[in-house]
Design a protein around this motif. Structure first.
Motif, PDB file in Angstrom:
ATOM      1  N   UNK A  64       0.848  -1.197   0.000  1.00  0.00           N
ATOM      2  CA  UNK A  64       0.000   0.000   0.000  1.00  0.00           C
ATOM      3  C   UNK A  64       0.874   1.234   0.000  1.00  0.00           C
ATOM      4  N   UNK A  65       0.345   2.284  -0.607  1.00  0.00           N
ATOM      5  CA  UNK A  65       0.996   3.586  -0.634  1.00  0.00           C
ATOM      6  C   UNK A  65       0.059   4.578   0.038  1.00  0.00           C
ATOM      7  N   UNK A  66       0.529   5.197   1.106  1.00  0.00           N
ATOM      8  CA  UNK A  66      -0.245   6.250   1.758  1.00  0.00           C
ATOM      9  C   UNK A  66       0.268   7.574   1.223  1.00  0.00           C
ATOM     10  N   UNK A  67      -0.599   8.300   0.541  1.00  0.00           N
ATOM     11  CA  UNK A  67      -0.229   9.575  -0.091  1.00  0.00           C
ATOM     12  C   UNK A  67      -0.151  10.697   0.938  1.00  0.00           C
ATOM     13  N   UNK A  68       0.407  11.823   0.514  1.00  0.00           N
ATOM     14  CA  UNK A  68       0.525  12.984   1.404  1.00  0.00           C
ATOM     15  C   UNK A  68      -0.848  13.494   1.840  1.00  0.00           C
ATOM     16  N   UNK A  71      -4.542   9.451   1.766  1.00  0.00           N
ATOM     17  CA  UNK A  71      -5.238   8.389   1.032  1.00  0.00           C
ATOM     18  C   UNK A  71      -4.389   7.125   0.997  1.00  0.00           C
ATOM     19  N   UNK A  72      -4.964   6.014   1.448  1.00  0.00           N
ATOM     20  CA  UNK A  72      -4.291   4.716   1.446  1.00  0.00           C
ATOM     21  C   UNK A  72      -4.663   4.005   0.150  1.00  0.00           C
ATOM     22  N   UNK A  73      -3.668   3.851  -0.737  1.00  0.00           N
ATOM     23  CA  UNK A  73      -3.929   3.312  -2.068  1.00  0.00           C
ATOM     24  C   UNK A  73      -3.353   1.910  -2.204  1.00  0.00           C
ATOM     25  N   UNK A  74      -4.179   0.953  -2.642  1.00  0.00           N
ATOM     26  CA  UNK A  74      -3.671  -0.404  -2.887  1.00  0.00           C
ATOM     27  C   UNK A  74      -2.737  -0.438  -4.097  1.00  0.00           C
ATOM     28  N   UNK A  75      -1.894  -1.430  -4.114  1.00  0.00           N
ATOM     29  CA  UNK A  75      -0.891  -1.602  -5.167  1.00  0.00           C
ATOM     30  C   UNK A  75      -1.497  -1.555  -6.568  1.00  0.00           C
ATOM     31  N   UNK A  76      -2.526  -2.346  -6.824  1.00  0.00           N
ATOM     32  CA  UNK A  76      -3.106  -2.437  -8.175  1.00  0.00           C
ATOM     33  C   UNK A  76      -3.615  -1.076  -8.653  1.00  0.00           C
ATOM     34  N   UNK A  77      -4.230  -0.335  -7.755  1.00  0.00           N
ATOM     35  CA  UNK A  77      -4.751   0.978  -8.127  1.00  0.00           C
ATOM     36  C   UNK A  77      -3.613   1.951  -8.440  1.00  0.00           C
ATOM     37  N   UNK A  78      -2.545   1.906  -7.637  1.00  0.00           N
ATOM     38  CA  UNK A  78      -1.401   2.792  -7.863  1.00  0.00           C
ATOM     39  C   UNK A  78      -0.722   2.458  -9.197  1.00  0.00           C
ATOM     40  N   UNK A  79      -0.540   1.172  -9.469  1.00  0.00           N
ATOM     41  CA  UNK A  79       0.075   0.776 -10.744  1.00  0.00           C
ATOM     42  C   UNK A  79      -0.787   1.223 -11.925  1.00  0.00           C
ATOM     43  N   UNK A  80      -2.096   1.174 -11.778  1.00  0.00           N
ATOM     44  CA  UNK A  80      -3.000   1.644 -12.839  1.00  0.00           C
ATOM     45  C   UNK A  80      -2.823   3.158 -13.048  1.00  0.00           C
ATOM     46  N   UNK A  81      -2.639   3.905 -11.953  1.00  0.00           N
ATOM     47  CA  UNK A  81      -2.407   5.354 -12.047  1.00  0.00           C
ATOM     48  C   UNK A  81      -1.108   5.638 -12.816  1.00  0.00           C
TER      49      UNK A  81
END
Length: 150
Positions: A64-68, A71-81
């Motif tokens: 997971x990536x927590x943005x500044x 927002x806690x973003x799952x891997x698949x969603x971040x890779x899609x971004x």
């Protein structure tokens, strides 16, 4: 003419100092700490290259990536971004890092100046990331990243 020679000399000297500072920043690290640095730097390089396969391999399946923004973003969603360039990364400059390794776990607090366009806004972000990593079969895997501004 003297001014041109002096300016050229100063630029070459400054470039040399920048190279030395980067070396000094990495000079005091153990081999294992350097491995962890290589992994986190490689992550950023893969982001810039838009290498989704490489990112997928480097990140844990539950990354997971927590943005500044929080927002806690799952891997698949971040890779899609990254794939759609909603998040487009151009370059990074390491500023500072702190590494703590405890057996097969590592935490890296890394500060970079990141040139990126995030959701339509391009900036040179002064980004601090706190990475959690785990060593599996002699390879470091990134479990999570929490981003903030420094």
């Amino acid at each position: 003419m003297k001014s041109l020679v002096l300016c050229t000399f100063l630029l070459i000297s400054l470039a040399g100092c920048a190279q030395n500072n980067k070396k000094e920043m990495n000079q005091n690290y153990s081999t294992e700490e350097q491995e962890v640095i290589n992994v986190t730097d490689h992550l950023t390089e893969l982001m810039i290259a838009k290498d989704l396969k490489g990112l997928n391999n480097l990140l844990d399946k539950d990354f997971t990536l927590t943005h500044i923004t929080g927002y806690l973003q799952p891997k698949a969603e971040w890779l899609k971004e990254i794939e759609t360039e909603s998040m487009k990364y151009y370059s990074f400059k390491p500023v500072n890092r702190k590494i703590e390794i405890n057996e097969n776990k590592a935490e890296v607090i890394q500060q970079n100046i990141l040139d990126a366009r995030i959701w339509g806004t391009r900036n040179h972000w002064h980004l601090q990331q706190i990475f959690q990593l785990e060593k599996r079969n002699d390879d470091w895997v990134i479990l999570s990243s929490v981003a903030s501004i420094f």
